[in-house]
Motif scaffolding. Structure first.
Motif, PDB file in Angstrom:
ATOM      1  N   MET A   1      41.987  34.708  36.663  1.00 59.08           N
ATOM      2  CA  MET A   1      42.885  34.542  37.799  1.00 59.08           C
ATOM      3  C   MET A   1      43.494  33.148  37.764  1.00 59.08           C
ATOM      4  O   MET A   1      42.800  32.175  37.433  1.00 59.08           O
ATOM      5  CB  MET A   1      42.122  34.743  39.123  1.00 59.08           C
ATOM      6  N   PRO A   2      44.767  33.029  38.104  1.00 53.51           N
ATOM      7  CA  PRO A   2      45.353  31.686  38.166  1.00 53.51           C
ATOM      8  C   PRO A   2      44.814  30.906  39.355  1.00 53.51           C
ATOM      9  O   PRO A   2      44.250  31.475  40.286  1.00 53.51           O
ATOM     10  CB  PRO A   2      46.853  31.974  38.309  1.00 53.51           C
ATOM     11  N   GLU A   3      44.979  29.623  39.308  1.00 52.14           N
ATOM     12  CA  GLU A   3      44.620  28.701  40.384  1.00 52.14           C
ATOM     13  C   GLU A   3      43.119  28.477  40.529  1.00 52.14           C
ATOM     14  O   GLU A   3      42.692  27.773  41.443  1.00 52.14           O
ATOM     15  CB  GLU A   3      45.164  29.161  41.748  1.00 52.14           C
ATOM     16  N   ILE A   4      42.295  29.054  39.677  1.00 56.11           N
ATOM     17  CA  ILE A   4      40.852  28.856  39.813  1.00 56.11           C
ATOM     18  C   ILE A   4      40.279  28.433  38.471  1.00 56.11           C
ATOM     19  O   ILE A   4      40.899  28.594  37.416  1.00 56.11           O
ATOM     20  CB  ILE A   4      40.133  30.119  40.331  1.00 56.11           C
ATOM     21  N   ALA A   5      39.068  27.878  38.516  1.00 58.08           N
ATOM     22  CA  ALA A   5      38.327  27.495  37.324  1.00 58.08           C
ATOM     23  C   ALA A   5      36.925  28.063  37.412  1.00 58.08           C
ATOM     24  O   ALA A   5      36.329  28.090  38.494  1.00 58.08           O
ATOM     25  CB  ALA A   5      38.270  25.978  37.194  1.00 58.08           C
ATOM     26  N   VAL A   6      36.411  28.545  36.286  1.00 57.23           N
ATOM     27  CA  VAL A   6      35.052  29.072  36.234  1.00 57.23           C
ATOM     28  C   VAL A   6      34.090  27.902  36.097  1.00 57.23           C
ATOM     29  O   VAL A   6      34.147  27.143  35.125  1.00 57.23           O
ATOM     30  CB  VAL A   6      34.879  30.058  35.072  1.00 57.23           C
ATOM     31  N   VAL A   7      33.208  27.739  37.063  1.00 61.75           N
ATOM     32  CA  VAL A   7      32.254  26.635  37.069  1.00 61.75           C
ATOM     33  C   VAL A   7      31.072  26.937  36.162  1.00 61.75           C
ATOM     34  O   VAL A   7      30.703  26.143  35.295  1.00 61.75           O
ATOM     35  CB  VAL A   7      31.778  26.343  38.501  1.00 61.75           C
ATOM     36  N   LYS A   8      30.474  28.123  36.333  1.00 66.42           N
ATOM     37  CA  LYS A   8      29.346  28.522  35.500  1.00 66.42           C
ATOM     38  C   LYS A   8      29.159  30.023  35.607  1.00 66.42           C
ATOM     39  O   LYS A   8      29.680  30.671  36.523  1.00 66.42           O
ATOM     40  CB  LYS A   8      28.068  27.803  35.908  1.00 66.42           C
ATOM     41  N   VAL A   9      28.400  30.572  34.679  1.00 69.77           N
ATOM     42  CA  VAL A   9      28.075  31.995  34.645  1.00 69.77           C
ATOM     43  C   VAL A   9      26.567  32.126  34.499  1.00 69.77           C
ATOM     44  O   VAL A   9      25.970  31.530  33.591  1.00 69.77           O
ATOM     45  CB  VAL A   9      28.796  32.728  33.491  1.00 69.77           C
ATOM     46  N   GLU A  10      25.951  32.892  35.377  1.00 70.23           N
ATOM     47  CA  GLU A  10      24.512  33.096  35.357  1.00 70.23           C
ATOM     48  C   GLU A  10      24.210  34.545  35.004  1.00 70.23           C
ATOM     49  O   GLU A  10      24.863  35.466  35.490  1.00 70.23           O
ATOM     50  CB  GLU A  10      23.899  32.780  36.723  1.00 70.23           C
ATOM     51  N   ARG A  11      23.193  34.735  34.161  1.00 70.45           N
ATOM     52  CA  ARG A  11      22.735  36.078  33.817  1.00 70.45           C
ATOM     53  C   ARG A  11      21.670  36.501  34.823  1.00 70.45           C
ATOM     54  O   ARG A  11      20.654  35.829  34.977  1.00 70.45           O
ATOM     55  CB  ARG A  11      22.172  36.115  32.408  1.00 70.45           C
ATOM     56  N   VAL A  12      21.925  37.612  35.499  1.00 73.99           N
ATOM     57  CA  VAL A  12      21.000  38.122  36.507  1.00 73.99           C
ATOM     58  C   VAL A  12      20.867  39.626  36.309  1.00 73.99           C
ATOM     59  O   VAL A  12      21.486  40.219  35.424  1.00 73.99           O
ATOM     60  CB  VAL A  12      21.495  37.804  37.937  1.00 73.99           C
ATOM     61  N   ALA A  13      20.059  40.241  37.127  1.00 74.22           N
ATOM     62  CA  ALA A  13      19.864  41.689  37.107  1.00 74.22           C
ATOM     63  C   ALA A  13      20.093  42.224  38.504  1.00 74.22           C
ATOM     64  O   ALA A  13      19.798  41.558  39.509  1.00 74.22           O
ATOM     65  CB  ALA A  13      18.470  42.047  36.608  1.00 74.22           C
ATOM     66  N   ASP A  14      20.609  43.448  38.576  1.00 72.61           N
ATOM     67  CA  ASP A  14      20.842  44.059  39.884  1.00 72.61           C
ATOM     68  C   ASP A  14      19.556  44.666  40.428  1.00 72.61           C
ATOM     69  O   ASP A  14      18.467  44.493  39.857  1.00 72.61           O
ATOM     70  CB  ASP A  14      21.952  45.104  39.791  1.00 72.61           C
ATOM     71  N   ASP A  15      19.660  45.394  41.532  1.00 74.49           N
ATOM     72  CA  ASP A  15      18.477  45.978  42.157  1.00 74.49           C
ATOM     73  C   ASP A  15      17.803  47.010  41.271  1.00 74.49           C
ATOM     74  O   ASP A  15      16.592  47.222  41.364  1.00 74.49           O
ATOM     75  CB  ASP A  15      18.857  46.614  43.491  1.00 74.49           C
ATOM     76  N   GLY A  16      18.556  47.645  40.404  1.00 74.28           N
ATOM     77  CA  GLY A  16      17.973  48.629  39.501  1.00 74.28           C
ATOM     78  C   GLY A  16      17.474  48.064  38.198  1.00 74.28           C
ATOM     79  O   GLY A  16      17.054  48.820  37.321  1.00 74.28           O
ATOM     80  N   GLY A  17      17.561  46.748  38.030  1.00 73.25           N
ATOM     81  CA  GLY A  17      17.091  46.117  36.804  1.00 73.25           C
ATOM     82  C   GLY A  17      18.125  46.046  35.705  1.00 73.25           C
ATOM     83  O   GLY A  17      17.825  45.585  34.592  1.00 73.25           O
ATOM     84  N   GLN A  18      19.379  46.481  35.976  1.00 73.84           N
ATOM     85  CA  GLN A  18      20.423  46.425  34.971  1.00 73.84           C
ATOM     86  C   GLN A  18      20.967  45.001  34.854  1.00 73.84           C
ATOM     87  O   GLN A  18      21.135  44.315  35.860  1.00 73.84           O
ATOM     88  CB  GLN A  18      21.558  47.390  35.322  1.00 73.84           C
ATOM     89  N   PRO A  19      21.231  44.538  33.629  1.00 80.53           N
ATOM     90  CA  PRO A  19      21.716  43.161  33.465  1.00 80.53           C
ATOM     91  C   PRO A  19      23.128  42.994  34.007  1.00 80.53           C
ATOM     92  O   PRO A  19      23.953  43.914  33.960  1.00 80.53           O
ATOM     93  CB  PRO A  19      21.665  42.945  31.950  1.00 80.53           C
ATOM     94  N   GLY A  20      23.401  41.819  34.528  1.00 82.37           N
ATOM     95  CA  GLY A  20      24.714  41.490  35.056  1.00 82.37           C
ATOM     96  C   GLY A  20      24.948  39.993  35.013  1.00 82.37           C
ATOM     97  O   GLY A  20      24.120  39.231  34.485  1.00 82.37           O
ATOM     98  N   ARG A  21      26.063  39.575  35.586  1.00 81.40           N
ATOM     99  CA  ARG A  21      26.434  38.154  35.562  1.00 81.40           C
ATOM    100  C   ARG A  21      26.957  37.725  36.916  1.00 81.40           C
ATOM    101  O   ARG A  21      27.655  38.491  37.586  1.00 81.40           O
ATOM    102  CB  ARG A  21      27.508  37.897  34.508  1.00 81.40           C
ATOM    103  N   LEU A  22      26.628  36.515  37.287  1.00 73.99           N
ATOM    104  CA  LEU A  22      27.199  35.857  38.456  1.00 73.99           C
ATOM    105  C   LEU A  22      28.227  34.845  37.967  1.00 73.99           C
ATOM    106  O   LEU A  22      27.884  33.903  37.248  1.00 73.99           O
ATOM    107  CB  LEU A  22      26.113  35.148  39.273  1.00 73.99           C
ATOM    108  N   VAL A  23      29.481  35.049  38.356  1.00 79.77           N
ATOM    109  CA  VAL A  23      30.566  34.173  37.920  1.00 79.77           C
ATOM    110  C   VAL A  23      30.955  33.286  39.096  1.00 79.77           C
ATOM    111  O   VAL A  23      31.461  33.772  40.109  1.00 79.77           O
ATOM    112  CB  VAL A  23      31.782  34.989  37.425  1.00 79.77           C
ATOM    113  N   HIS A  24      30.714  31.981  38.977  1.00 81.57           N
ATOM    114  CA  HIS A  24      31.013  31.019  40.035  1.00 81.57           C
ATOM    115  C   HIS A  24      32.389  30.408  39.767  1.00 81.57           C
ATOM    116  O   HIS A  24      32.649  29.882  38.675  1.00 81.57           O
ATOM    117  CB  HIS A  24      29.956  29.919  40.076  1.00 81.57           C
ATOM    118  N   ILE A  25      33.284  30.491  40.762  1.00 83.79           N
ATOM    119  CA  ILE A  25      34.647  29.974  40.606  1.00 83.79           C
ATOM    120  C   ILE A  25      34.979  29.047  41.766  1.00 83.79           C
ATOM    121  O   ILE A  25      34.369  29.120  42.842  1.00 83.79           O
ATOM    122  CB  ILE A  25      35.684  31.123  40.546  1.00 83.79           C
TER     123      ILE A  25
END
Length: 302
Positions: A1-25
């Motif tokens: 997306m324009p006008e934003i910068a990605v600060v960091k990305v964290e690897r996490v899991a959802d409630d069902g244990g599936q892997p996912g990512r937290l994208v901080h902008i």
């Protein structure tokens, strides 16, 4: 997306244990302009983190964390003392990004159902429908005035009765809607009006303008007196005709009634019993009254 910068990305899991990512902008600029007065401010009052839903990207789920700042307006004459920064893709108080809204609208426009798109992108049915309607409004053009206008009513679903606890009366829901269709051009739906009364037809036609109404030559309706009266007032130069469906339905009804009457008359004559076509004051029995003929004018049997 324009006008934003990605600060960091964290690897996490959802409630069902599936892997996912937290994208901080966040916005890379440390300033923002007040939307009320336009004065630039660098004074940060507080920081907030929101969770707008965004388009899926890459393998696994991705959740956006939007770190926004609240600035204090430094203009003493401004009535707004504080404001929160925003970007085009994430407006103030938005729970979904703009590109996600455009994506679901395009999916529905391609032929998919609103419910299926909502399940895939994990958004509500009203949100998908609202943005699809906005997408369609931007693409649709104002249709040309029809030479043949069709008017008929529809009712969404079945009517339901709801009891008013205060008054104890029952009221029926599921009101009719009057539809206006172009029968001479593309056959598209031109508009709808709530109700099945003449005022609904007149109010809708009056919003179309005098030039639009003057080009309507024929109006096809069902045999409804309220529609006919409204059309004669709003479109005095148009010819009113009955649509094919109701015309054929009335003809079939008359034919069925005649066939039943002839069949019943023939069956009665073969059985030797008189067929009563008119009501009489008392029951008649040929044997009890010693009638000499099957036809007895005295008792009214025909």
């Amino acid at each position: 997306m324009p006008e934003i910068a990605v600060v960091k990305v964290e690897r996490v899991a959802d409630d069902g244990g599936q892997p996912g990512r937290l994208v901080h902008i966040e916005r890379p600029e440390d300033w923002a302009a007040c939307p009320e007065c336009g004065v630039v401010s660098t004074r940060v009052r507080q920081r907030r983190t929101t969770h707008p839903r965004d388009l899926p990207y890459g393998p696994g789920a991705a959740w956006v964390r939007w770190h926004e700042r609240q600035f204090a307006c430094t203009e003493t004459l401004c009535t707004r003392k504080a404001f929160t920064e925003s970007i085009v893709e994430i407006p103030p108080r938005a729970r979904v990004t703009g590109r996600l809204c455009r994506a679901v609208a395009r999916q529905v426009a391609a032929g998919r159902s609103v419910a299926a798109v909502g399940r895939e992108y994990e958004v509500s049915w009203p949100l998908v429908h609202r943005h699809f309607a906005a997408h369609a409004d931007a693409l649709l053009i104002e249709p040309e005035p029809p030479r043949v206008l069709g008017i008929d009513e529809t009712r969404p679903g079945r009517p339901k009765w709801i009891k008013n606890e205060a008054t104890g009366r029952w009221a029926r829901t599921g009101l009719f809607e009057t539809n206006f269709v172009d029968l001479s051009g593309s056959g598209a739906l031109l508009g709808q009006a709530a109700g099945r009364i003449g005022n609904a037809v007149m109010d809708w036609l009056n919003t179309c303008g005098e030039d639009w109404r003057s080009q309507v030559r024929i109006v096809a309706i069902d045999p409804a007196a309220c529609y006919r009266t409204a059309i004669r007032q709003a479109l005095p130069n148009a010819v009113i005709v009955v649509d094919h469906f109701h015309l054929v339905a009335l003809a079939n009804k008359a034919l069925t009634s005649a066939c039943r009457r002839i069949t019943a008359s023939s069956a009665g004559a073969r059985a030797g019993s008189p067929i009563r076509n008119e009501p009489t004051g008392a029951a008649c029995s040929a044997a009890a009254n010693a009638c000499q003929s099957a036809v007895s004018p005295g008792c009214g049997t025909t």
